[in-house]
Structure formats: structure tokens, C-alpha cells
Design a protein around this motif. Structure first.
Motif, PDB file in Angstrom:
ATOM      1  N   MET A  23       0.857   3.325  -1.228  1.00 34.92           N
ATOM      2  CA  MET A  23       1.144   3.629   0.172  1.00 34.92           C
ATOM      3  C   MET A  23       0.691   2.497   1.089  1.00 34.92           C
ATOM      4  O   MET A  23       1.383   2.141   2.032  1.00 34.92           O
ATOM      5  CB  MET A  23       0.486   4.945   0.581  1.00 34.92           C
ATOM      6  N   GLN A  24      -0.467   1.917   0.811  1.00 35.77           N
ATOM      7  CA  GLN A  24      -0.988   0.828   1.638  1.00 35.77           C
ATOM      8  C   GLN A  24      -0.064  -0.391   1.579  1.00 35.77           C
ATOM      9  O   GLN A  24       0.272  -0.975   2.611  1.00 35.77           O
ATOM     10  CB  GLN A  24      -2.400   0.452   1.191  1.00 35.77           C
ATOM     11  N   LYS A  25       0.377  -0.756   0.379  1.00 33.55           N
ATOM     12  CA  LYS A  25       1.253  -1.927   0.240  1.00 33.55           C
ATOM     13  C   LYS A  25       2.616  -1.682   0.874  1.00 33.55           C
ATOM     14  O   LYS A  25       3.183  -2.581   1.490  1.00 33.55           O
ATOM     15  CB  LYS A  25       1.398  -2.300  -1.229  1.00 33.55           C
ATOM     16  N   LEU A  26       3.148  -0.470   0.733  1.00 40.24           N
ATOM     17  CA  LEU A  26       4.438  -0.155   1.350  1.00 40.24           C
ATOM     18  C   LEU A  26       4.325  -0.148   2.874  1.00 40.24           C
ATOM     19  O   LEU A  26       5.244  -0.578   3.573  1.00 40.24           O
ATOM     20  CB  LEU A  26       4.973   1.189   0.837  1.00 40.24           C
ATOM     21  N   PRO A  31       9.271  -1.092   7.018  1.00 38.49           N
ATOM     22  CA  PRO A  31      10.424  -0.296   6.571  1.00 38.49           C
ATOM     23  C   PRO A  31      11.384  -1.135   5.725  1.00 38.49           C
ATOM     24  O   PRO A  31      11.467  -2.343   5.897  1.00 38.49           O
ATOM     25  CB  PRO A  31      11.085   0.165   7.864  1.00 38.49           C
ATOM     26  N   PRO A  32      12.094  -0.476   4.801  1.00 42.12           N
ATOM     27  CA  PRO A  32      13.045  -1.222   3.968  1.00 42.12           C
ATOM     28  C   PRO A  32      14.228  -1.722   4.788  1.00 42.12           C
ATOM     29  O   PRO A  32      14.567  -1.149   5.825  1.00 42.12           O
ATOM     30  CB  PRO A  32      13.496  -0.203   2.923  1.00 42.12           C
ATOM     31  N   GLU A  46      10.717  -2.782  -7.946  1.00 43.35           N
ATOM     32  CA  GLU A  46      10.819  -4.216  -7.719  1.00 43.35           C
ATOM     33  C   GLU A  46      10.096  -4.664  -6.452  1.00 43.35           C
ATOM     34  O   GLU A  46      10.099  -5.842  -6.124  1.00 43.35           O
ATOM     35  CB  GLU A  46      12.301  -4.606  -7.628  1.00 43.35           C
ATOM     36  N   GLY A  47       9.478  -3.739  -5.741  1.00 44.29           N
ATOM     37  CA  GLY A  47       8.856  -4.041  -4.458  1.00 44.29           C
ATOM     38  C   GLY A  47       7.417  -4.494  -4.566  1.00 44.29           C
ATOM     39  O   GLY A  47       6.894  -4.753  -5.657  1.00 44.29           O
ATOM     40  N   GLU A  52       1.285  -0.468  -8.834  1.00 49.05           N
ATOM     41  CA  GLU A  52       0.778   0.875  -8.553  1.00 49.05           C
ATOM     42  C   GLU A  52       1.818   1.938  -8.903  1.00 49.05           C
ATOM     43  O   GLU A  52       1.494   2.995  -9.427  1.00 49.05           O
ATOM     44  CB  GLU A  52       0.377   1.010  -7.082  1.00 49.05           C
ATOM     45  N   PHE A  53       3.089   1.638  -8.604  1.00 47.73           N
ATOM     46  CA  PHE A  53       4.163   2.583  -8.899  1.00 47.73           C
ATOM     47  C   PHE A  53       4.279   2.818 -10.401  1.00 47.73           C
ATOM     48  O   PHE A  53       4.408   3.958 -10.854  1.00 47.73           O
ATOM     49  CB  PHE A  53       5.492   2.080  -8.330  1.00 47.73           C
TER      50      PHE A  53
END
Length: 158
Positions: A23-26, A31-32, A46-47, A52-53
């Protein structure tokens, strides 16, 4: 503490840390891109939060992934500090792990799948004091969730 409870506790804490890091990295990435036509799963794999995912994917069942899919649309990421996930206390009772977050308790139900403990289902119990104290935030989040739900295609429609 028996071995199963200790293993569930360890896996629950690993899930908390992976989810918090993701969540922190996203959130930091923003936003995408609306022009990005990849599926939400591909964007996550791929993000910026792929490590973590992938760790988190090892901790959840396929049935749980299917429940999450409708909610994985793009949108503005939420500031993870609002949840307080990073420092959430984790308690385990049998095969149920409870995370004490600011807005309430996140309750995960774990199952033994081929010798691995994985999340099968999740519940959330609201902290009504927090809701009353942060009613504007809750109202705005509820509006955003309704907008996202309205944008989702109807089940079975192709």
C-alpha cells in the motif's frame, strides 16, 4: 502456544507487513495511468510493489483472490497511514487472526491448504468512535466506493 497458532501468527504478521509495504509503495507511485490497458493483476505484478504483492499472493487462497477481483480497479490509492496497518497489533485465536486498525478490526480466517496456512476469508468490524470522529473522510470514501461499484460491469455481462 501450539505450533499451528504460532505458524498462523507468523503468517498473519507477514501478511500485515506485505500489505502495508504494498500500500505504501502504491500510494507513493500515485494513481495508475488511465491509458494503461493492462489488467489490475498485471499492473500489480509488474509495478513498484511487485515483491510485496508476490509475497502476499503466497499467503492467500484462490477463492480469496476471486473475491478481491471486483475491487481491483484503478483509482487514487488511499494513504496507508489512515488505516494504521504498519503498527497494527495481531492476535490469533485458532485459525482466525485479528488486526487492530484505527478504523476497526480486520479479521482474517486462515485454512490449511496443502500444508500452508492461507487466508480464506476476511471480515471487517468498524470502530464506530473512529467513524464519528472522521465522518467527513468516511463520507468521501463511501462516495468513491459507490462510484467505483457503479463503474464495474454487472456479473456475467461481457
Amino acid at each position: 502456544m501450539n505450533t499451528e497458532t504460532a505458524l498462523t501468527q507468523e503468517r498473519a504478521e507477514l501478511l500485515r507487513d506485505s500489505l502495508s509495504g504494498m500500500m505504501q509503495k502504491l500510494f507513493e507511485a500515485g494513481p495508475p495511468d488511465p491509458a494503461d490497458e493492462r489488467s489490475p493483476m498485471q499492473r500489480l505484478m509488474e509495478g513498484p510493489a511487485r515483491d510485496e504483492f508476490m509475497t502476499m499472493m503466497k499467503l492467500i487462497t484462490f477463492a480469496f483472490v476471486q473475491k478481491l477481483m471486483p475491487y481491483m480497479g484503478g483509482g487514487d490509492p488511499m494513504d496507508p497511514s489512515i488505516l494504521g496497518l504498519q503498527g497494527a497489533a495481531v492476535s490469533v485465536s485458532g485459525e482466525t487472526a485479528t488486526y487492530r486498525l484505527k478504523p476497526g478490526r480486520l479479521i482474517t480466517h486462515w485454512v490449511n491448504e496443502k500444508g500452508q496456512y492461507k487466508v480464506q476469508d476476511v471480515d471487517f468490524k468498524v470502530n464506530w468512535w473512529w467513524v464519528l470522529w472522521n465522518w467527513r473522510f468516511v463520507r468521501d470514501m463511501r462516495r468513491k466506493m459507490k462510484e467505483r461499484q457503479a463503474a464495474l460491469p454487472a456479473p456475467g455481462a461481457s
